[in-house]
Enzyme design. Structure first.
Site, PDB file in Angstrom:
ATOM      1  N   HIS A  51      -5.960  15.465  -9.244  1.00 36.11           N
ATOM      2  CA  HIS A  51      -6.306  13.658  -9.528  1.00 36.11           C
ATOM      3  C   HIS A  51      -6.484  13.134  -7.207  1.00 36.11           C
ATOM      4  O   HIS A  51      -5.966  13.975  -6.847  1.00 36.11           O
ATOM      5  CB  HIS A  51      -5.631  13.226  -9.891  1.00 36.11           C
ATOM      6  CG  HIS A  51      -5.418  13.188 -11.184  1.00 36.11           C
ATOM      7  ND1 HIS A  51      -4.183  13.090 -12.479  1.00 36.11           N
ATOM      8  CD2 HIS A  51      -6.134  14.467 -12.418  1.00 36.11           C
ATOM      9  CE1 HIS A  51      -5.200  13.363 -13.278  1.00 36.11           C
ATOM     10  NE2 HIS A  51      -5.410  14.173 -13.543  1.00 36.11           N
ATOM     11  N   GLU A  53      -4.765  11.598  -5.828  1.00 36.92           N
ATOM     12  CA  GLU A  53      -3.861  11.165  -5.242  1.00 36.92           C
ATOM     13  C   GLU A  53      -3.534  12.103  -4.886  1.00 36.92           C
ATOM     14  O   GLU A  53      -3.381  12.546  -3.333  1.00 36.92           O
ATOM     15  CB  GLU A  53      -2.860  10.335  -6.016  1.00 36.92           C
ATOM     16  CG  GLU A  53      -3.147   9.296  -6.190  1.00 36.92           C
ATOM     17  CD  GLU A  53      -4.043   9.064  -7.811  1.00 36.92           C
ATOM     18  OE1 GLU A  53      -3.440   8.426  -9.242  1.00 36.92           O
ATOM     19  OE2 GLU A  53      -4.526   9.857  -8.209  1.00 36.92           O
ATOM     20  N   TRP A 170     -47.590   6.558 -19.055  1.00 36.04           N
ATOM     21  CA  TRP A 170     -46.305   6.109 -19.233  1.00 36.04           C
ATOM     22  C   TRP A 170     -46.080   4.376 -17.958  1.00 36.04           C
ATOM     23  O   TRP A 170     -47.773   4.449 -17.861  1.00 36.04           O
ATOM     24  CB  TRP A 170     -45.581   7.298 -17.449  1.00 36.04           C
ATOM     25  CG  TRP A 170     -45.442   8.425 -18.194  1.00 36.04           C
ATOM     26  CD1 TRP A 170     -46.013   9.269 -18.015  1.00 36.04           C
ATOM     27  CD2 TRP A 170     -44.538   9.007 -18.728  1.00 36.04           C
ATOM     28  NE1 TRP A 170     -45.718  10.702 -18.435  1.00 36.04           N
ATOM     29  CE2 TRP A 170     -44.047  10.097 -18.576  1.00 36.04           C
ATOM     30  CE3 TRP A 170     -42.979   8.125 -18.323  1.00 36.04           C
ATOM     31  CZ2 TRP A 170     -43.829  11.226 -19.373  1.00 36.04           C
ATOM     32  CZ3 TRP A 170     -42.380   8.574 -18.980  1.00 36.04           C
ATOM     33  CH2 TRP A 170     -42.257  10.472 -19.417  1.00 36.04           C
ATOM     34  N   THR A 196     -39.441   7.336 -32.502  1.00 35.18           N
ATOM     35  CA  THR A 196     -39.680   7.852 -31.019  1.00 35.18           C
ATOM     36  C   THR A 196     -39.685   9.466 -30.213  1.00 35.18           C
ATOM     37  O   THR A 196     -40.625   9.650 -29.764  1.00 35.18           O
ATOM     38  CB  THR A 196     -38.909   6.674 -29.739  1.00 35.18           C
ATOM     39  OG1 THR A 196     -38.142   5.620 -30.137  1.00 35.18           O
ATOM     40  CG2 THR A 196     -38.604   7.456 -28.385  1.00 35.18           C
ATOM     41  N   ASP A 200     -43.054  10.611 -28.928  1.00 35.17           N
ATOM     42  CA  ASP A 200     -42.971  11.603 -27.362  1.00 35.17           C
ATOM     43  C   ASP A 200     -42.565  12.599 -27.873  1.00 35.17           C
ATOM     44  O   ASP A 200     -43.199  13.659 -26.732  1.00 35.17           O
ATOM     45  CB  ASP A 200     -42.266  11.021 -27.116  1.00 35.17           C
ATOM     46  CG  ASP A 200     -42.766   9.286 -26.390  1.00 35.17           C
ATOM     47  OD1 ASP A 200     -43.400   9.000 -27.297  1.00 35.17           O
ATOM     48  OD2 ASP A 200     -41.900   8.787 -26.223  1.00 35.17           O
ATOM     49  N   ARG A 207     -34.237  17.021 -16.140  1.00 33.64           N
ATOM     50  CA  ARG A 207     -34.970  18.383 -15.508  1.00 33.64           C
ATOM     51  C   ARG A 207     -35.447  17.932 -14.639  1.00 33.64           C
ATOM     52  O   ARG A 207     -35.419  18.231 -13.847  1.00 33.64           O
ATOM     53  CB  ARG A 207     -36.236  18.721 -16.760  1.00 33.64           C
ATOM     54  CG  ARG A 207     -37.045  17.552 -17.351  1.00 33.64           C
ATOM     55  CD  ARG A 207     -37.799  18.238 -18.073  1.00 33.64           C
ATOM     56  NE  ARG A 207     -38.465  17.130 -18.615  1.00 33.64           N
ATOM     57  CZ  ARG A 207     -38.429  16.015 -19.353  1.00 33.64           C
ATOM     58  NH1 ARG A 207     -37.345  15.958 -19.590  1.00 33.64           N
ATOM     59  NH2 ARG A 207     -39.365  14.770 -19.661  1.00 33.64           N
ATOM     60  N   GLU A 283     -32.740   4.960 -25.827  1.00 34.41           N
ATOM     61  CA  GLU A 283     -33.491   4.771 -24.738  1.00 34.41           C
ATOM     62  C   GLU A 283     -34.633   4.313 -26.067  1.00 34.41           C
ATOM     63  O   GLU A 283     -35.658   4.654 -25.538  1.00 34.41           O
ATOM     64  CB  GLU A 283     -33.979   5.646 -24.371  1.00 34.41           C
ATOM     65  CG  GLU A 283     -33.215   6.631 -22.691  1.00 34.41           C
ATOM     66  CD  GLU A 283     -33.685   7.638 -22.204  1.00 34.41           C
ATOM     67  OE1 GLU A 283     -35.220   7.937 -22.300  1.00 34.41           O
ATOM     68  OE2 GLU A 283     -33.472   7.617 -21.545  1.00 34.41           O
ATOM     69  N   THR A 288     -34.915   0.491 -33.165  1.00 38.07           N
ATOM     70  CA  THR A 288     -33.185   0.868 -32.661  1.00 38.07           C
ATOM     71  C   THR A 288     -32.203   0.733 -31.576  1.00 38.07           C
ATOM     72  O   THR A 288     -31.681  -0.520 -31.486  1.00 38.07           O
ATOM     73  CB  THR A 288     -33.740   2.252 -32.209  1.00 38.07           C
ATOM     74  OG1 THR A 288     -34.101   3.617 -32.742  1.00 38.07           O
ATOM     75  CG2 THR A 288     -32.426   2.815 -31.887  1.00 38.07           C
TER      76      THR A 288
END
Length: 339
Positions: A51, A53, A170, A196, A200, A207, A283, A288
């Protein structure tokens, strides 16, 4: 002893170095100061390692340096024995006289870490730069206080407020898209709806960045997404919520049966909290996103606004909340709002 903001601000700054790596642990930064100078610092790199500390303390080989020193830490030092020993015990052992704590740990009941430090004669100052220390752990605090993941809504829209329907076009630029991959590396999961996926055929990975891929979460009521789509490539963990019974097993794919009714979000979030998933990027698509917005179940939204004018298309969601950040990314404008 003079408390100085600069030392806690430094602890906050270095704590964020662990973003995307410390899960399920929080982000923690620690600075040890003496006579107005930083004599050591450390942050939590990732789960299973020392951790913050412990990292800062163990860098100091001369124990006499701890005399009249002050330890600044963004989160209450731990008391439990897990993969690493309790930080509270190490602070006590080194006889550090003063500890400045940014915020209590919601995972530690009744502030027993703070109480133990005080019991051993250590001066403790709590909630120093509390808001700043809390915001870096917004995922961690939301998960333990609201019993659900921290929810980020994300979309791109044209200058005149439309979302693209043409999958080959895009909206946001290449720099914005790379930033999205960075965001994905920082969160536990990413959620999209069936439409979606069909439009898509996304991979929902990182990536264009580095780090860990998020868990893919897909809403597919009738299981109508073909098996050859990228979400079924078996390259990263994927959860598919459906109303169908599924006995078939696929590599890294988990099918979860739920009711697609007005309680769907509560069902999904309850399951994800049981899986200890602390954050989600939603996304899309629009239906949604709107379901989260209309239910008032979200914490942050991130909107890319292009300088392109569409004149028509699918209306982008509208959120009337305060803007906490606005900046230019080449020809895009990024707006971040908080609930």
């Amino acid at each position: 002893m003079v408390i100085k903001e600069i030392f806690m601000k430094r602890a906050i700054q270095i704590a964020t170095n662990g973003l995307g790596n410390t899960y399920p642990n929080p982000l923690v930064g620690c600075v040890i100061e003496k006579n107005g100078l930083i004599i050591s610092e450390g942050w939590h790199y990732k789960c299973g390692e020392e951790h913050a500390e412990a990292k800062a303390i163990n860098k100091i080989k001369d124990n006499s340096l701890f005399i009249k020193s002050t330890l600044y830490v963004t989160l209450e030092p731990c008391t439990h024995i897990g993969k690493t020993p309790p930080c509270v015990d190490l602070i006590i052992k080194k006889k550090i006289p003063t500890v400045i704590i940014g915020s209590k740990d919601p995972f530690i009941k009744n502030g027993i870490g703070i109480k133990k430090l005080k019991r051993y004669g250590i001066k403790v100052i709590e909630n120093y730069l509390y808001d700043k220390c809390r915001i870096i752990n917004k995922r961690f605090f939301t998960f333990y206080e609201k019993k659900r993941p921290f929810i980020i809504l994300k979309w791109a829209q044209s200058y005149d407020g439309f979302m693209a329907l043409n999958k080959k076009k895009w909206i946001s630029n290449i720099y914005s898209r790379q930033l999205v991959h960075k965001w994905r590396s920082e969160e536990n999961s990413i959620l999209i709806g069936r439409k979606t996926v069909l439009i898509d055929n996304p991979k929902l990975n990182i990536r264009k960045w580095y780090g860990k891929n998020p868990i893919r979460i897909i809403l597919d009521r009738k299981l109508s997404i073909p098996n050859n789509y990228n979400i079924f490539d078996g390259l990263q963990n994927t959860i598919v919520f459906t109303e169908k019974n599924v006995s078939e097993k696929k590599k890294k794919i988990e099918f979860i049966k739920i009711c697609f009714d007005k309680t769907i979000l509560e069902q999904i979030l309850f399951f994800l909290s049981k899986k200890k998933i602390q954050s989600i990027i939603v996304e899309g698509g629009k239906k949604t996103l709107d379901s989260f917005i209309k239910s008032n179940i979200w914490d942050e939204c991130r909107i890319f606004i292009s300088d392109t004018v569409f004149n028509n298309g699918l209306n982008a969601p509208v959120i009337n909340k305060k803007i906490i950040l606005q900046e230019k990314i080449d020809n895009d404008t990024l707006i971040i709002k908080s609930f």
